[in-house]
Design an enzyme around this catalytic site. Structure first.
Site, short mmCIF file in Angstrom:
data_model
loop_
_atom_site.label_atom_id
_atom_site.label_comp_id
_atom_site.label_asym_id
_atom_site.label_seq_id
_atom_site.Cartn_x
_atom_site.Cartn_y
_atom_site.Cartn_z
N HIS A 127 1.75 8.43 7.29
CA HIS A 127 2.92 7.63 7.67
C HIS A 127 4.16 8.51 7.81
CE1 HIS A 127 0.55 4.12 5.92
NE2 HIS A 127 0.71 3.84 7.19
N HIS B 274 1.83 7.02 2.91
CA HIS B 274 1.18 8.33 2.70
C HIS B 274 1.62 9.38 3.71
CE1 HIS B 274 -1.42 7.26 6.01
NE2 HIS B 274 -1.76 6.15 5.40
N LYS C 288 0.86 -1.19 0.00
CA LYS C 288 0.00 0.00 0.00
C LYS C 288 0.89 1.24 0.00
CE LYS C 288 -4.32 -1.59 1.29
NZ LYS C 288 -4.50 -1.98 2.70
N1 ARG Z 1 0.08 -0.47 9.75
C1 ARG Z 1 -0.84 0.39 10.45
C2 ARG Z 1 -1.37 1.48 9.53
O1 ARG Z 1 -0.73 1.84 8.59
C3 ARG Z 1 -0.22 1.05 11.64
C4 ARG Z 1 0.35 0.12 12.68
C5 ARG Z 1 0.36 0.73 14.02
N2 ARG Z 1 1.01 -0.05 15.00
C6 ARG Z 1 0.50 -1.04 15.71
N3 ARG Z 1 1.23 -1.62 16.62
N4 ARG Z 1 -0.73 -1.44 15.53
O2 ARG Z 1 -2.44 2.00 9.79
#
Ligand code: ARG
Length: 563
Positions: free
Chosen positions: A130, A127, A124
């Site tokens: 992030h 963005h 993905k």
């Molecule tokens: N991959 C997730 C996202 O992009 C964020 C992960 C956050 N960290 C966690 N430990 N859940 O939305």
């Protein structure tokens, strides 16, 4: 010298309070005319059976005033005025002696902190959100490390879950090898979107996706190889962004890393009598805490995002024995983290309280032209590139003969974006506005970096300062105020740690840069009244540059010597 300590010690010689208590009571007066430190006497009133005003008056008569210009009583306050020459000299000499480590301390020695940030999803786009967690996380890491904390930087990649079964199915049906090599994330996104469109017409596709994910979980060769390939290609793309921003991690243990560590957690939850059946799913009830249940296993037996976070928290505690574990993730996941942390607490792990979700706001654009072009990935690169290009334009106007223009534009342009992210409280939404963020004279990255470069240019022109320096020559208001703000660096950093808010450091840096520019406009340096004044001012400039450099490093910006 630590003047606050000195004030506390002098008070202690006269009153019956702990040094610690006194130090906590000491305030910074709101106006410079009221002195540099103030001790409020209210607290002593009861024990001494006297009005606070009287106490402060009596204290004024008794107190040892050495090292202070004067000590005065004003109502219930005892106000201390530091000896300005002493203060300025001590501050500048301390900054210059400590150099790159000025502002740091070892209060965190022996304490481990997990800092999880960035954590994009494989296949993905990476963005602007992030990018937000990435710069906050990097800054918190720098800030905490500067105080001696041992930090582990974790990238909790989104690389597991049923969506990968769907992706495998989509790839087998519509994947284009050439496109995948050329722009992996774009291609993966294309087929993923197609999968969803097609699945609306043909529900058998969903089953196919589930089957592939099951194969993946069981370690079937073909599925694992495809998944690994998607992951490698995505990571390669993400690493470009990380390299541009100078971002690093100690661990890339993402969701897939926990695929074989979840059973154990689910068993523990069950053994503690917390697991409840609900519509076929296995959940932990959280009604008592006014939250929906935390789903641990779906009706089809599959684990989910929350299960992996439960396993990850347990693993981090076991592996890193953290004092604190922080998660820099958007505000929209607040409930998720509350559910996960509450479940861990219910399992009887008190350390759940040291797990902290560090939320942040949304990103918007003042210039809407920015927010459209072909989706988010390209958009992120656009954002970084555009900033560098626009900075280059400004440099071309202001200083066309500058050496290494591209290099400078890169540091300043990217710095401008990072600075914008870290300028306000992280929970406030961000509005990117080119005119504002690239301006050389607002509260911006370029403004601070320009201040630094200007200081450096003065120092280059002046050459080495040799011999004794007479700091009593620095007696203007601007010089003293600037020295005072240099002295406040560590305090700002500690405040940032307490709130886990990098913007406290950013604000501090802005204050120093502003103070420097006020001083620069009020006092001639190269054409100072005499050689002694010039020498003292140059030392002050040197100290300012050091503090700006150290401060910028904490928020992830590099300085440039010329600009
Ligand atoms: N991959 C997730 C996202 O992009 C964020 C992960 C956050 N960290 C966690 N430990 N859940 O939305």
């Amino acid at each position: 010298m630590d003047y606050k300590k000195l004030v506390a010690e002098r008070i202690k010689e006269n009153v019956d309070l702990e040094l610690d208590t006194i130090e906590k009571l000491i305030e910074i007066p709101p106006k410079a005319e009221m002195g540099d430190y103030a001790f409020p006497c209210f607290q002593l009133s009861k024990a001494l059976r006297k009005a606070p005003n009287m106490i402060s008056e009596e204290l004024k008569g008794k107190i040892n005033k050495e090292g202070f210009e004067k000590v005065e009583n004003l109502g219930p306050y005892l106000n201390f005025f530091v000896d300005k020459t002493d203060f300025t000299k001590n501050t500048i000499e301390k900054v210059l002696a400590e150099g790159d480590s000025y502002g740091s301390s070892n209060i965190g020695t022996g304490k481990n902190i997990c800092v999880e940030y960035s954590s994009p999803n494989i296949a993905k786009p990476f963005h602007v959100g992030h990018l937000f967690t990435t710069v906050i996380g990097k800054s918190l890491y720098q800030i905490l490390s500067s105080q001696g904390y041992n930090c582990v930087r974790i990238n909790h990649l989104g690389d597991w879950g049923t969506q990968f079964g769907k992706l495998i199915s989509a790839y087998k049906r519509w994947g284009n090898e050439e496109a995948l090599e050329k722009d992996p994330i774009k291609e993966l996104l294309r087929i993923y979107v197609k999968f969803h469109d097609e699945a609306e017409k043909d529900s058998a596709l969903e089953d196919e996706g589930r089957m592939y994910f099951k194969n993946l979980e069981e370690g079937k060769e073909e599925e694992v190889a495809l998944w690994q390939r998607f992951k490698d290609l995505s990571l390669k793309e993400f690493k470009k962004v990380y390299d541009t921003l100078g971002v690093e991690f100690d661990s890339y243990a993402g969701e897939s890393f926990y695929s074989d560590k979840m059973d154990e957690v689910v068993e523990e939850i069950d053994s503690k009598g917390l697991l409840v059946e609900s519509n076929g799913a296995k959940v932990v009830m959280l009604d008592e805490y006014n939250m929906p249940p935390c789903i641990v296993k779906k009706a089809d037996g599959a684990t989910i995002y929350a299960t992996r976070d439960l396993a990850a928290a347990m693993y981090r505690k076991k592996t890193y024995d953290f004092d604190k574990s922080i998660y820099v993730v958007g505000t929209d996941q607040s409930l998720h983290f509350k559910q996960v942390f509450t479940t861990i607490k219910l399992m009887g792990h008190e350390w759940a309280d040291s797990c902290k979700h560090i939320p942040f706001g949304l990103v918007r654009f003042a210039d809407k032209k920015l927010s459209t072009r072909k989706g988010d990935v390209i958009f992120l690169e656009d954002l970084l590139n555009e900033s560098v290009e626009k900075t280059l334009q400004v440099i071309n106007e202001k200083n066309p003969n500058l050496e290494d223009k591209e290099e400078v534009a890169k540091k300043v342009g990217i710095g401008a974006i990072v600075f914008t992210y870290l300028k306000n409280s992280r929970e406030k939404d961000i509005v990117f506005d080119w005119n504002e963020m690239l301006s050389f004279d607002g509260e911006t990255g370029p403004y601070v970096q320009y201040s630094y470069a200007r200081g450096k240019s003065i120092l280059r022109k002046a050459g080495e300062v040799s011999g004794e320096v007479d700091y009593s020559k620095l007696n203007s208001k601007e010089e003293f105020e600037l020295a005072k703000s240099l002295d406040g660096f560590n305090k700002a950093v500690l405040n940032a740690i307490e709130r886990l808010e990098p913007f406290v450091v950013t604000r501090y840096i802005i204050e120093v840069a502003k103070g420097f520019n006020k001083f620069y406009n009020a006092c001639s340096i190269m054409n100072a009244e005499d050689e002694e004044i010039k020498k003292a001012r140059l030392k002050l400039v040197e100290a300012v540059c050091q503090v700006l450099k150290n401060g910028l490093k904490l928020i992830g910006l590099e300085t440039v010597e010329k600009m």
